[in-house]
Design an enzyme around this catalytic site. Structure first.
Site, PDB file in Angstrom:
ATOM      1  N   HIS A 258      38.906  31.274  40.671  1.00 29.77           N
ATOM      2  CA  HIS A 258      39.693  31.876  39.585  1.00 29.77           C
ATOM      3  C   HIS A 258      40.198  30.779  38.645  1.00 29.77           C
ATOM      4  O   HIS A 258      40.851  29.832  39.067  1.00 29.77           O
ATOM      5  CB  HIS A 258      40.881  32.635  40.160  1.00 29.77           C
ATOM      6  CG  HIS A 258      41.894  33.002  39.123  1.00 29.77           C
ATOM      7  ND1 HIS A 258      41.716  34.067  38.276  1.00 29.77           N
ATOM      8  CD2 HIS A 258      43.068  32.427  38.779  1.00 29.77           C
ATOM      9  CE1 HIS A 258      42.747  34.143  37.463  1.00 29.77           C
ATOM     10  NE2 HIS A 258      43.583  33.163  37.737  1.00 29.77           N
ATOM     11  N   ASP A 260      42.340  30.347  35.121  1.00 29.49           N
ATOM     12  CA  ASP A 260      43.124  30.929  34.040  1.00 29.49           C
ATOM     13  C   ASP A 260      42.545  30.489  32.696  1.00 29.49           C
ATOM     14  O   ASP A 260      42.413  29.291  32.438  1.00 29.49           O
ATOM     15  CB  ASP A 260      44.584  30.481  34.136  1.00 29.49           C
ATOM     16  CG  ASP A 260      45.313  31.142  35.291  1.00 29.49           C
ATOM     17  OD1 ASP A 260      45.603  32.339  35.187  1.00 29.49           O
ATOM     18  OD2 ASP A 260      45.590  30.461  36.298  1.00 29.49           O
ATOM     19  N   ASP A 370      44.914  38.248  39.156  1.00 30.87           N
ATOM     20  CA  ASP A 370      46.064  37.412  38.805  1.00 30.87           C
ATOM     21  C   ASP A 370      46.927  38.014  37.701  1.00 30.87           C
ATOM     22  O   ASP A 370      47.274  37.348  36.737  1.00 30.87           O
ATOM     23  CB  ASP A 370      45.553  36.024  38.382  1.00 30.87           C
ATOM     24  CG  ASP A 370      46.673  35.003  38.281  1.00 30.87           C
ATOM     25  OD1 ASP A 370      47.687  35.154  38.975  1.00 30.87           O
ATOM     26  OD2 ASP A 370      46.535  34.044  37.500  1.00 30.87           O
TER      27      ASP A 370
END
Length: 467
Positions: A258, A260, A370
Site C-alpha cells: 500500500h 499513499d 486505508d
C-alpha cells in the site's frame, strides 16, 4: 554455544534460540554471522548531485566525482546518483554475489538503463543480487544507485508526522560486495518460525514442540562446520511436515505494498516509491512463479507507464500471467466518506476504464484499506461499476467501538449488496511473522460462517514491497 536440556528454564531456552539468529547479539559467532561469508569494500564509487528528480538519461549526462563511505548527502528531497563499479574476486566464481548498500535512505538500483530494485535502510533492505551464480567470464559490474534524500516515512522533524526537516542529511554507511550463503538463509528462516511459534504458543503442545525443535536445532548446528547444516535442516523439516487438520482456518497470503498517493512527501516521491517497490516485486515474481501481488490505484500504474516504461512492460507481462493483480477499480484509493456521489462515480469510471484498456480486465473488488469512513451509497456505486466485493481495514483502528465482523454482506441504501472482508490481522502491511499469523486466525470473528481470510504482507509507503 553450550548444549543443555530445554525447560530447565523456558526463558533461557527461548533466548538461546533467539540469539542464535539475532542481528544484535552474538553477531560474530551466531548463525546470522555466516550469511555473508566473504566481503569486499567497493573502491570505485563516484557521485553526481542531481538538480532534482531527473530521468536516467539525464543522470547519465551528469558530472560524477569521487565519493566515499562516511560522506553525507542532502538536503531533504534532494536526489543523488552514484556510479558503482565492481570487480568480483576470481575465487567467488560459482557463488551468489550481492551488492550491499546502506545510505540510511530509500534508493533505486539501475542496471543497463532499467530500474531493477529498491533499497530501504529502515527495513533492512540493503542488498541487491549481482549474480545468483557468479560466472568466470563476467567479474566486472557497473550499476547506478539513485538515492532519495528521505526515509521510508519522509523526513519529519522530531517525529514521523512532524513538519518536514528541510535540511536533513544522510550518511553513506556501507557499499560492499559480498557472497551470500543461501543454505544459511534457509536455516535462519526455519529458526525464525520455530522461535516465533515457541514464543507465541507458550501454553500449547505445538509451542512446546517448537521449543524442543529449536533447541535441538541449535545443538545440531555448528556454525563453523557446514556439514552440520544438513542435520539442523532435517530437524526443522521434520517439525514443519507435521500438518494440522484440514478443518483449520485457512489463511490466503497475498503480497501487497500500500502506497499513499499523497501523505508525508511530494507527489514526485510517490512516483519513485512505486518504482522502488514494484521493481522488487517483479524480481520476486521472476524467482517465485507462485507469488501473487495485489496492487491498486490506476494513477500509480499510469505514472510507472510514463516514467519507467521497461518496468511497466514487465508489470504487463506478469499481469497476463496472473501474478501481478490489479485490484480496486478506482483511479486512486480515495477518501470513502467526504467525496460527492459524482466524485465517487468518476473514481470508478476512470479506474475501471484504465484497467480495461491497459490489461483487458475489470476489477471485481473495491480495494480501500486505508480510509476511516465509508459512504452508504458505495455498495450501489460498486455494483453499477461491475464490482461485487469490498476489502478494507481501517476500522480495526477504532478506539471505542470494535466492529463485530470480518466477512459479511454490506447492504447499501438501495439494498445493493457486496461481500465485504476486513483481513483479521488488523494490518495491510504484515511481515509474515508467527505472531501475525496466529493473531489472524484467532481474531477472526466469523468462525462457523467462514473458515478463510486474507493476509496482506509487504512493506507499504516505501520499504520496497514484500520480501
Amino acid at each position: 554455544m553450550e548444549k543443555h536440556v530445554p525447560f530447565k528454564h523456558r526463558r533461557t531456552t527461548l533466548e538461546r534460540a533467539e540469539k542464535f539468529i539475532s542481528t544484535h547479539h552474538f553477531t560474530d559467532i551466531n548463525l546470522r554471522s555466516r550469511l555473508y561469508p566473504a566481503r569486499k569494500a567497493v573502491t570505485s564509487l563516484t557521485h553526481y548531485a542531481a538538480p532534482g528528480r531527473i530521468s536516467y538519461e539525464e543522470a547519465m549526462k551528469g558530472k560524477y566525482t569521487p565519493a566515499k563511505i562516511g560522506q553525507s548527502f542532502g538536503p531533504t528531497w534532494a536526489t543523488h546518483w552514484f556510479k558503482v563499479e565492481v570487480e568480483v574476486p576470481a575465487d567467488w566464481v560459482g557463488q551468489e554475489v550481492r551488492l550491499v548498500w546502506n545510505s540510511n535512505t530509500e534508493a533505486l538500483v539501475w542496471v543497463d538503463g532499467k530500474p531493477v530494485q529498491g533499497l530501504s535502510s529502515e527495513k533492512d533492505r540493503y542488498d541487491f543480487v549481482l549474480s545468483s551464480k557468479q560466472e568466470k567470464g563476467q567479474l566486472r559490474y557497473t550499476v547506478y544507485v539513485e538515492m532519495a534524500c528521505n526515509g521510508l516515512f519522509g523526513a519529519g522533524q522530531n517525529s514521523m508526522i512532524g513538519p518536514t526537516d528541510p535540511d536533513k542529511h544522510f550518511t553513506l554507511q556501507q557499499v560492499d560486495i559480498v557472497t551470500f550463503d543461501r543454505d544459511v538463509y534457509g536455516l535462519i528462516l526455519d529458526m525464525e518460525i520455530l522461535y516465533g511459534m515457541a514464543k507465541e504458543l507458550p501454553d500449547s503442545d505445538r509451542g512446546y514442540q517448537a521449543l524442543y525443535a529449536a533447541n535441538d536445532f541449535v545443538n545440531a548446528c555448528d556454525v563453523q562446520d557446514k556439514k552440520t547444516y544438513k542435520r539442523a535442516k532435517e530437524i526443522s523439516e521434520k517439525f514443519f511436515s507435521q500438518r494440522n487438520g484440514d478443518t483449520q482456518h485457512t489463511i490466503h497470503a497475498v503480497g501487497h505494498s500500500h502506497i499513499d498517493t499523497a501523505w508525508l512527501w511530494p507527489y514526485d516521491e510517490t512516483k519513485r516509491k512505486c518504482a522502488r517497490s514494484w521493481s522488487c516485486t517483479i524480481g520476486l515474481m521472476e524467482q517465485y512463479p507462485d507469488f501473487k501481488f495485489a496492487c491498486s490505484q490506476a494513477q500509480q500504474y499510469a505514472w510507472i507507464k510514463e516514467l519507467y516504461p521497461s518496468l511497466y512492460k514487465d508489470i504487463c507481462k506478469f499481469v497476463a500471467k496472473g501474478q501481478f493483480i490489479p485490484v480496486g477499480g478506482t483511479w486512486i484509493e480515495m477518501d470513502g466518506y467526504v467525496p460527492s456521489g459524482e466524485a465517487f462515480v468518476r473514481q470508478f469510471l476512470y479506474g475501471q476504464r484504465f484497467f480495461q484498456k491497459e490489461f483487458g480486465i475489470k476489477c471485481s473488488e473495491f480495494w480501500l484499506p486505508d480510509t476511516f469512513g465509508y459512504a452508504a451509497q458505495l455498495p450501489q456505486i460498486m455494483r453499477e461499476s461491475g464490482i461485487t466485493r469490498f476489502v478494507t481495514q481501517k476500522m480495526s483502528w477504532n478506539l471505542v467501538n470494535k466492529f463485530p465482523h470480518h466477512s459479511f454482506w454490506w447492504q447499501g441504501l438501495d439494498d445493493s449488496r457486496v461481500l465485504a472482508h476486513f483481513p483479521p490481522g488488523d494490518n495491510y502491511c504484515m511481515e509474515g511473522t508467527v505472531k501475525e499469523v496466529l493473531y489472524t486466525a484467532n481474531n477472526f470473528r466469523d468462525k462457523g460462517r467462514s473458515s478463510s481470510s486474507l493476509f496482506l504482507f509487504g512493506y507499504g509507503d516505501g520499504g520496497n514491497g514484500p520480501e
